[in-house]
Scaffold this motif. Structure first.
Motif, PDB file in Angstrom:
ATOM      1  N   SER A 268      16.093  61.035 -31.700  1.00  0.00           N
ATOM      2  CA  SER A 268      14.511  61.037 -32.572  1.00  0.00           C
ATOM      3  C   SER A 268      13.381  60.360 -31.564  1.00  0.00           C
ATOM      4  O   SER A 268      12.771  59.430 -31.770  1.00  0.00           O
ATOM      5  CB  SER A 268      14.512  59.655 -33.504  1.00  0.00           C
TER       6      SER A 268
ATOM      7  N   LYS B  85      17.662  54.656 -27.507  1.00  0.00           N
ATOM      8  CA  LYS B  85      18.432  55.179 -28.431  1.00  0.00           C
ATOM      9  C   LYS B  85      19.621  55.915 -27.026  1.00  0.00           C
ATOM     10  O   LYS B  85      20.645  56.409 -27.580  1.00  0.00           O
ATOM     11  CB  LYS B  85      18.455  55.755 -29.792  1.00  0.00           C
TER      12      LYS B  85
ATOM     13  N   SER C 184      15.005  66.092 -30.567  1.00  0.00           N
ATOM     14  CA  SER C 184      16.014  66.308 -31.173  1.00  0.00           C
ATOM     15  C   SER C 184      17.602  65.728 -31.772  1.00  0.00           C
ATOM     16  O   SER C 184      17.973  66.095 -32.541  1.00  0.00           O
ATOM     17  CB  SER C 184      16.513  67.732 -30.939  1.00  0.00           C
TER      18      SER C 184
ATOM     19  N   SER D   6      13.127  58.189 -28.893  1.00  0.00           N
ATOM     20  CA  SER D   6      13.677  57.647 -28.659  1.00  0.00           C
ATOM     21  C   SER D   6      14.437  57.636 -27.196  1.00  0.00           C
ATOM     22  O   SER D   6      16.101  57.852 -27.414  1.00  0.00           O
ATOM     23  CB  SER D   6      14.373  56.573 -29.126  1.00  0.00           C
TER      24      SER D   6
END
Length: 116
Positions: free
Chosen positions: A87, A92, A84, A89
């Protein structure tokens, strides 16, 4: 797997800790102010409907136990969170937390080494 509300998660934390408990025992483990018996009983019935909690009949009462273990729920929650907000990742997410918490690469390597 459905997401738990804050109240549901608090009850599940107690059930994961105790493994099996009557409503009264769950209430004893919750923080002050203690919720009413009927409130906790209702939350447990909702958790039962969601498939998180099962029970065994003991006399005229029920002793509840988790059907989903804590690690399984935590892993699913984390996957949904990363999906959510980042993405999907992990990189990230890790980069975000390193930046926001002022963690440098050496500290991150130490954290990773200590958690193996």
């Amino acid at each position: 797997m459905k997401k738990l509300t804050t109240a549901e998660e608090q009850v599940m934390q107690v059930l994961w800790k105790l493994e099996k408990a009557f409503v009264k025992e769950v209430i004893e483990e919750l923080e002050e102010p203690k919720p009413a018996y009927n409130t906790v009983s209702t939350i447990i019935r909702i958790l039962e409907q969601k498939g998180f909690v099962g029970y065994e009949t003991v006399g005229r009462s029920h002793k509840y136990h988790p059907l989903i273990d804590k690690d399984t729920y935590s892993n699913q929650f984390l996957k949904n969170f990363i999906g959510s907000y980042f993405s999907g990742s992990f990189e990230k997410m890790l980069s975000f937390f390193m930046e926001k918490n002022d963690i440098d690469l050496k500290e991150m390597e130490e954290l990773m080494k200590n958690n193996k």
